[in-house]
Design a protein around this motif. Structure first.
Motif, mmCIF file in Angstrom:
data_model
loop_
_atom_site.group_PDB
_atom_site.id
_atom_site.type_symbol
_atom_site.label_atom_id
_atom_site.label_comp_id
_atom_site.label_asym_id
_atom_site.label_seq_id
_atom_site.Cartn_x
_atom_site.Cartn_y
_atom_site.Cartn_z
ATOM 1 N N TYR A 43 39.198 81.024 63.276
ATOM 2 C CA TYR A 43 38.140 82.603 63.702
ATOM 3 C C TYR A 43 38.095 83.817 62.646
ATOM 4 N N ASP A 44 39.169 84.339 63.437
ATOM 5 C CA ASP A 44 39.853 86.457 62.983
ATOM 6 C C ASP A 44 39.961 85.770 60.998
ATOM 7 N N LEU A 45 40.741 84.499 60.828
ATOM 8 C CA LEU A 45 41.321 84.972 59.789
ATOM 9 C C LEU A 45 40.616 84.461 58.648
ATOM 10 N N SER A 46 40.204 82.567 59.203
ATOM 11 C CA SER A 46 39.210 82.249 57.683
ATOM 12 C C SER A 46 37.793 81.652 58.241
ATOM 13 N N GLY A 47 37.170 82.323 59.329
ATOM 14 C CA GLY A 47 36.211 82.560 59.625
ATOM 15 C C GLY A 47 35.361 81.156 60.168
ATOM 16 N N VAL A 48 35.882 80.556 61.255
ATOM 17 C CA VAL A 48 35.158 79.020 61.668
ATOM 18 C C VAL A 48 34.965 79.896 62.882
ATOM 19 N N ARG A 49 33.411 79.180 63.507
ATOM 20 C CA ARG A 49 32.946 79.960 64.707
ATOM 21 C C ARG A 49 33.635 78.457 65.822
ATOM 22 N N PHE A 50 33.386 78.636 66.689
ATOM 23 C CA PHE A 50 34.455 77.902 68.043
ATOM 24 C C PHE A 50 33.623 77.833 69.262
ATOM 25 N N VAL A 51 32.499 77.345 68.705
ATOM 26 C CA VAL A 51 31.717 76.954 69.733
ATOM 27 C C VAL A 51 31.733 77.106 71.069
ATOM 28 N N GLY A 52 31.883 77.520 72.369
ATOM 29 C CA GLY A 52 32.407 77.459 73.546
ATOM 30 C C GLY A 52 33.233 77.746 73.988
ATOM 31 N N HIS A 53 33.705 78.371 73.127
ATOM 32 C CA HIS A 53 35.637 78.987 72.918
ATOM 33 C C HIS A 53 35.187 80.439 74.595
ATOM 34 N N PRO A 54 35.960 80.181 75.217
ATOM 35 C CA PRO A 54 36.007 81.455 75.969
ATOM 36 C C PRO A 54 36.235 82.818 75.594
ATOM 37 N N ASP A 55 36.468 82.663 74.692
ATOM 38 C CA ASP A 55 36.735 84.313 74.200
ATOM 39 C C ASP A 55 37.021 84.688 72.352
ATOM 40 N N LEU A 56 36.290 84.342 72.350
ATOM 41 C CA LEU A 56 35.913 84.227 70.792
ATOM 42 C C LEU A 56 35.758 85.595 70.088
#
Length: 170
Positions: free
Chosen positions: A127-140
């Motif tokens: 997420y941080d480096l490539s910008g892909v959002r992980f839906v449902g992640h507890p602390d994105l």
């Protein structure tokens, strides 16, 4: 193993290469969680170890007059191992550069951090480096860049600002 996956999830497995150095199967993103639960829990497979999640940016620049439009896609790679059966597999997911083709809207995929706890930090890094959002992640949230960093530095269309908090960037 792949025949077992194809039989169980005929719509999920898009293609594969079992002759590669790291054998892989491409999974439709909508089926990611179901396939992962199955890979982890099936007694003949038992992929209980997630080594790595990473993203590869396949940027293609198409010129349309005076403007350049960024096209292409991302591939997410999930490296898995079964310690019990001593086999390995890579899951590939192909994602659009932008969600619903709206520039600035990050692509999304469901989290697997509840399936393999090691995914927690790997998903944050992607997420941080490539910008892909992980839906449902507890602390994105960012894990390597400062919280106020603009953009995602491993995207091939990323443009570094000339300054960050008074420090020259280039």
């Amino acid at each position: 193993m792949v025949s077992q996956l194809r039989e169980r999830f005929p719509e999920a497995i898009l293609t594969e290469n079992l002759e590669a150095l790291d054998p892989w199967v491409q999974v439709a993103p909508a089926w990611l969680r179901q396939v992962c639960f199955y890979l982890r829990d099936d007694p003949q497979l038992r992929f209980q170890m997630l080594h790595l999640i990473t993203a590869v940016d396949y940027l293609e620049k198409a010129s349309s007059g005076p403007e350049t439009v960024s096209e292409g896609h991302f591939e997410l790679l999930y490296h898995l191992s079964s310690l019990e059966h001593r086999h390995r597999l890579v899951l590939k997911l192909r994602l659009p550069r932008w969600k619903e083709d709206r520039i600035g809207q990050l692509p999304e995929v469901p989290t697997v951090s509840d399936i393999w706890p090691a995914a927690n930090w790997h998903e944050r890094e992607v997420y941080d480096l490539s910008g892909v959002r992980f839906v449902g992640h507890p602390d994105l949230r960012r894990i390597l860049c400062p919280e106020d960093w603009q953009g995602h530095p491993l995207r091939k269309d990323y443009s570094m600002s000339h300054q960050y908090q008074g420090i020259p960037g280039r």
